[in-house]
Write a protein that holds these residues in place. Structure first.
Motif, PDB file in Angstrom:
ATOM      1  N   SER A  77       0.837  -1.209   0.000  1.00  0.00           N
ATOM      2  CA  SER A  77       0.000   0.000   0.000  1.00  0.00           C
ATOM      3  C   SER A  77       0.874   1.263   0.000  1.00  0.00           C
ATOM      4  O   SER A  77       0.512   2.257  -0.633  1.00  0.00           O
ATOM      5  CB  SER A  77      -0.976   0.002   1.180  1.00  0.00           C
ATOM      6  N   VAL A  78       2.025   1.211   0.688  1.00  0.00           N
ATOM      7  CA  VAL A  78       2.928   2.380   0.674  1.00  0.00           C
ATOM      8  C   VAL A  78       3.557   2.526  -0.717  1.00  0.00           C
ATOM      9  O   VAL A  78       3.692   3.639  -1.240  1.00  0.00           O
ATOM     10  CB  VAL A  78       4.009   2.270   1.779  1.00  0.00           C
ATOM     11  N   HIS A  79       3.895   1.374  -1.351  1.00  0.00           N
ATOM     12  CA  HIS A  79       4.406   1.429  -2.737  1.00  0.00           C
ATOM     13  C   HIS A  79       3.352   2.034  -3.667  1.00  0.00           C
ATOM     14  O   HIS A  79       3.684   2.807  -4.558  1.00  0.00           O
ATOM     15  CB  HIS A  79       4.772   0.017  -3.214  1.00  0.00           C
ATOM     16  N   ARG A  80       2.106   1.686  -3.412  1.00  0.00           N
ATOM     17  CA  ARG A  80       1.015   2.219  -4.241  1.00  0.00           C
ATOM     18  C   ARG A  80       0.923   3.741  -4.052  1.00  0.00           C
ATOM     19  O   ARG A  80       0.739   4.482  -5.019  1.00  0.00           O
ATOM     20  CB  ARG A  80      -0.302   1.539  -3.838  1.00  0.00           C
ATOM     21  N   ILE A  81       1.037   4.170  -2.789  1.00  0.00           N
ATOM     22  CA  ILE A  81       0.988   5.617  -2.508  1.00  0.00           C
ATOM     23  C   ILE A  81       2.104   6.333  -3.272  1.00  0.00           C
ATOM     24  O   ILE A  81       1.887   7.370  -3.895  1.00  0.00           O
ATOM     25  CB  ILE A  81       1.117   5.876  -0.980  1.00  0.00           C
ATOM     26  N   VAL A  82       3.296   5.747  -3.251  1.00  0.00           N
ATOM     27  CA  VAL A  82       4.461   6.408  -3.864  1.00  0.00           C
ATOM     28  C   VAL A  82       4.396   6.353  -5.395  1.00  0.00           C
ATOM     29  O   VAL A  82       4.674   7.347  -6.066  1.00  0.00           O
ATOM     30  CB  VAL A  82       5.771   5.771  -3.345  1.00  0.00           C
ATOM     31  N   PHE A  83       4.026   5.195  -5.949  1.00  0.00           N
ATOM     32  CA  PHE A  83       4.166   5.019  -7.402  1.00  0.00           C
ATOM     33  C   PHE A  83       2.881   5.150  -8.226  1.00  0.00           C
ATOM     34  O   PHE A  83       2.949   5.315  -9.428  1.00  0.00           O
ATOM     35  CB  PHE A  83       4.819   3.662  -7.696  1.00  0.00           C
TER      36      PHE A  83
END
Lengths: 360, 55
Positions: A77-83
């Motif tokens: 979910s943090v990767h989704r936020i960033v990318f």
């Protein structure tokens, strides 16, 4: 502006003032004045701490829309936020950098209050609520660290939650409460997430209101020794404009850091892998970290971790009860002993942070 | 910063390259500095009004 427009605006303003009963509120705020002298600059850090706290709440709410607090989904979910989320990387970057700046401005605010002896009567409770806010801010930092669920966060939290274990009787209970089980896992993530997004923000919100209300009631203090050289300006609206300038400068710094140094995201943790080398906590916990590194495993047969835990506890209680300990502040006299002690502590903090950065 | 971060895949999603971030910063800084100038003039106006009142 012609007379008709001006009249219409005044009528609208009057309508709002009557409905919201703003006059007594304005009168309450207008009663406070801020002393202007050679140390007035340090007053800005209280307002700056509040500013960064507001930024934290706002960006935290935005991150909450996409974050999933489970070991399987947290890192993704943090990767989704960033990318994938438009400007998600920037919101996360602002959240992370404003956390650093909030801790820094709270520490500077505490130090300036300490050295200006602003904790003397009748402001003892203002100081105590400020110390509690400092603990809450450090709690925010500690609980937020694990949320990205990457290797650094995981193993640093494992070390951090292990420290209280050496306390007799209570140690095991504290570790169990923090982790939710013997090891860091789903329960730990859920607990730290609940603390980070609900329990601590609610506690901090009420404590900030209380702190500001008490400050409004007792006014801003004047350091001992410079009573004769100051003049005062009204807090509302004159000083508020100066505060707005300080907030803007804080915003500018936040802009620079968040755009130029975006916060990195590590890969999802493999809990069966060994801890990566060079793991260390964030800068505000480095004094504790470096102290433990400097000291041997046992001192006179007593576990060093236990001694450090007791030392931190004593320091926290001493800091909280400072207005009651410092008898000179009650007579509004300078206390050189307290100031020297404070200076030694600040120097020790800075040296330990630098050494920890250079050697780990 | 890790190089793998700079993989913008659409406008605003994914961390853009250094130049784009610099442009974003300049736009933001311009707005904030403009706000600071306005605040300063308003503050000065209030302080002058206060001084006149006391004279």
């Amino acid at each position: 502006m012609d007379g008709t427009t001006s009249n219409t605006s005044e009528v609208k303003a009057g309508w709002i003032r009557t409905r919201l009963q703003l006059d007594p509120i304005q009168k309450f705020f207008a009663g406070k004045s801020v002393p202007m002298h050679r140390h007035s600059f340090w007053y800005f850090f209280g307002g700056l701490s509040l500013f960064f706290f507001i930024v934290q709440i706002m960006t935290g709410m935005l991150l909450l829309i996409y974050y999933s607090p489970t070991p399987d989904a947290a890192n993704e979910s943090v990767h989704r936020i960033v990318f994938q989320v438009p400007f998600g990387w920037w919101i996360r970057s602002v959240h992370s950098w404003s956390a650093h700046l909030m801790v820094a401005s709270v520490l500077v605010h505490m130090a300036s209050t300490f050295f200006m002896q602003a904790y003397g009567p009748p402001r003892e409770i203002v100081w105590m609520s400020g110390v509690i806010l400092l603990f809450l801010v450090l709690g925010f930092a500690f609980t937020g660290y694990l949320l990205p669920w990457d290797s650094t966060a995981y193993f640093a939290t494992q070390i951090g939650t292990e420290i209280p274990r050496s306390i007799p009787v209570l140690g095991e209970i504290i570790v169990r409460i923090l982790r939710g089980s013997e090891f860091i896992g789903q329960e730990t993530l859920r607990r730290l997430f609940a603390l980070h997004v609900v329990i601590l923000p609610v506690a901090a919100f009420f404590m900030v209101i209380f702190h500001m209300l008490m400050n409004q009631l007792h006014g801003t203090s004047i350091p001992p020794g410079i009573q004769g050289e100051n003049r005062s300006i009204a807090f509302f609206p004159n000083y508020l404009y100066r505060d707005a300038l300080a907030w803007s400068a804080g915003f500018l710094l936040l802009f620079w850091l968040s755009f130029m140094y975006p916060v990195n995201i590590g890969q999802k943790v493999d809990i069966y892998a060994s801890a990566p080398p060079g793991i260390r906590p964030e800068w505000y916990f480095l004094t504790l970290f470096q102290t433990l590194r400097w000291l041997p495993g046992t001192i006179m047969g007593i576990n060093t971790e236990l001694l450090v835990n007791l030392g931190v506890g004593a320091l926290g209680i001493g800091f909280l009860a400072l207005p009651l300990i410092d008898r000179r502040s009650k007579r509004n006299e300078r206390n050189m002993f307290i100031r020297v002690l404070g200076s030694i502590f600040v120097c020790y903090m800075m040296i330990s942070i630098i050494v920890a950065y250079m050697t780990s | 910063m890790n190089d793998t971060l700079t993989t913008a895949n659409q406008f605003g999603a994914g961390v853009p390259d250094f130049g784009t971030r610099l442009v974003f910063f300049c736009i933001g800084a311009f707005v904030v500095i403009l706000g600071m100038i306005l605040i300063y003039f308003k503050m000065d106006e209030l302080d002058t009004a206060k001084d006149k009142k006391f004279k």
